[in-house]
Design a protein around this motif. Structure first.
Motif, PDB file in Angstrom:
ATOM      1  N   CYS A   1       0.846  -1.206  -0.139  1.00  0.00           N
ATOM      2  CA  CYS A   1      -0.011  -0.027   0.029  1.00  0.00           C
ATOM      3  C   CYS A   1       0.871   1.127   0.167  1.00  0.00           C
ATOM      4  O   CYS A   1       0.895   2.010   0.770  1.00  0.00           O
TER       5      CYS A   1
ATOM      6  N   CYS B   1      -2.832  -2.345  -5.400  1.00  0.00           N
ATOM      7  CA  CYS B   1      -4.251  -3.016  -4.734  1.00  0.00           C
ATOM      8  C   CYS B   1      -4.125  -4.326  -5.484  1.00  0.00           C
ATOM      9  O   CYS B   1      -4.517  -5.423  -4.985  1.00  0.00           O
TER      10      CYS B   1
ATOM     11  N   CYS C   1      -2.694  -6.795  -3.087  1.00  0.00           N
ATOM     12  CA  CYS C   1      -2.947  -6.806  -1.812  1.00  0.00           C
ATOM     13  C   CYS C   1      -4.059  -7.892  -1.409  1.00  0.00           C
ATOM     14  O   CYS C   1      -5.151  -8.124  -1.889  1.00  0.00           O
TER      15      CYS C   1
HETATM   16  S1  SF4 Z   1      -6.645  -2.470  -1.060  1.00  0.00           S
HETATM   17 FE1  SF4 Z   1      -4.777  -3.043  -0.011  1.00  0.00          FE
HETATM   18  S2  SF4 Z   1      -3.263  -1.697  -1.196  1.00  0.00           S
HETATM   19 FE2  SF4 Z   1      -5.412  -0.835  -2.123  1.00  0.00          FE
HETATM   20  S3  SF4 Z   1      -5.640   0.989  -0.857  1.00  0.00           S
HETATM   21 FE3  SF4 Z   1      -6.566  -0.887   0.286  1.00  0.00          FE
HETATM   22  S4  SF4 Z   1      -5.039  -1.443   1.753  1.00  0.00           S
HETATM   23 FE4  SF4 Z   1      -3.937  -0.131   0.234  1.00  0.00          FE
END
Ligand code: SF4
Length: 225
Positions: free
Chosen positions: A195, A202, A205
């Motif tokens: 992140c 994403c 993630c």
């Molecule tokens: S999905 Fe994961 S990488 Fe994407 S904004 Fe949310 S926490 Fe951050």
């Protein structure tokens, strides 16, 4: 309705913490190199607006040159400024380190205090630095709100606040105490690896299903906005 959304948030928070534990483990690590409380205090003061990696490079020589609280309290301001110059904001940091170490020596018997009021009475020590000390040195449950925690907690929908102190109080309400220290460690890792600012990865993630920001963007795309 309010109760339902509160319990949904609690459930989502639990899922986030479980996934963080699963991916990053539950070991306490401190990214700033130190051998004792006063070294961690000085390293944390130096880490404002600076990477931990840079601070670790600087403190390797710094703690050889200044080997005690007294050494820092008696340091020459101009010389200390040059010693820490590459961490940025070195005029203020050097002034604060000397004042802080004088207070540690003169008011706290050469010990780094444990209570948040005492810690935040020291020059250059705000709630973030105080909580780093309380968590890492005294193992007191503490929520450290650094740049990663502030940014990512907002994305995850765990807070709507911008002010770090308000974020800290809000996180203390939603996180169970046994995760207060861990959450910071895990979120720093998430912020460094996935992140990232300004563009989070994403697609890599493991929190997409729980992330409020990701879900909002996904809904907007599916509505064709
Ligand atoms: S999905 Fe994961 S990488 Fe994407 S904004 Fe949310 S926490 Fe951050």
């Amino acid at each position: 309705m309010a109760r339902a959304s509160k319990s949904a948030k609690a459930e989502r928070t639990k899922e986030i913490l479980d996934l963080l534990d699963l991916h990053y483990g539950t070991e306490y690590v401190c990214y700033l190199h130190h051998e004792n409380a006063w070294q961690l205090l000085i390293a944390t003061i130096l880490s404002a607006q600076c990477t931990d990696a840079r601070v670790n490079i600087v403190t390797e020589d710094l703690f050889q040159k200044y080997q005690s609280i007294d050494d820092f309290a008696e340091a020459d301001l101009k010389e200390l400024e040059q010693d820490i110059r590459s961490t940025g904001f070195y005029h203020n940091k050097a002034k604060n380190i000397i004042a802080c170490c004088k207070d540690l020596r003169d008011k706290f018997g050469g010990e780094v205090p444990r209570e948040i009021e005492d810690l935040t009475s020291l020059a250059g020590v705000g709630r973030k630095t105080a909580n780093v000390i309380r968590g890492n040195i005294y193992h007191e449950p503490s929520v450290v709100v650094d740049t990663h925690v502030k940014r990512i907690s907002k994305k995850l929908g765990l807070t709507k606040e911008d002010d770090p102190v308000k974020v800290e109080y809000e996180l203390m309400k939603v996180l169970p105490k046994d995760h207060w220290i861990l959450y910071n460690i895990q979120i720093i890792t998430l912020g460094r690896q996935i992140c990232k600012a300004p563009t989070p990865r994403c697609e890599e993630c493991f929190l997409t299903a729980q992330c409020a920001d990701y879900q909002k963007r996904r809904k907007a795309v599916s509505k064709g906005k």
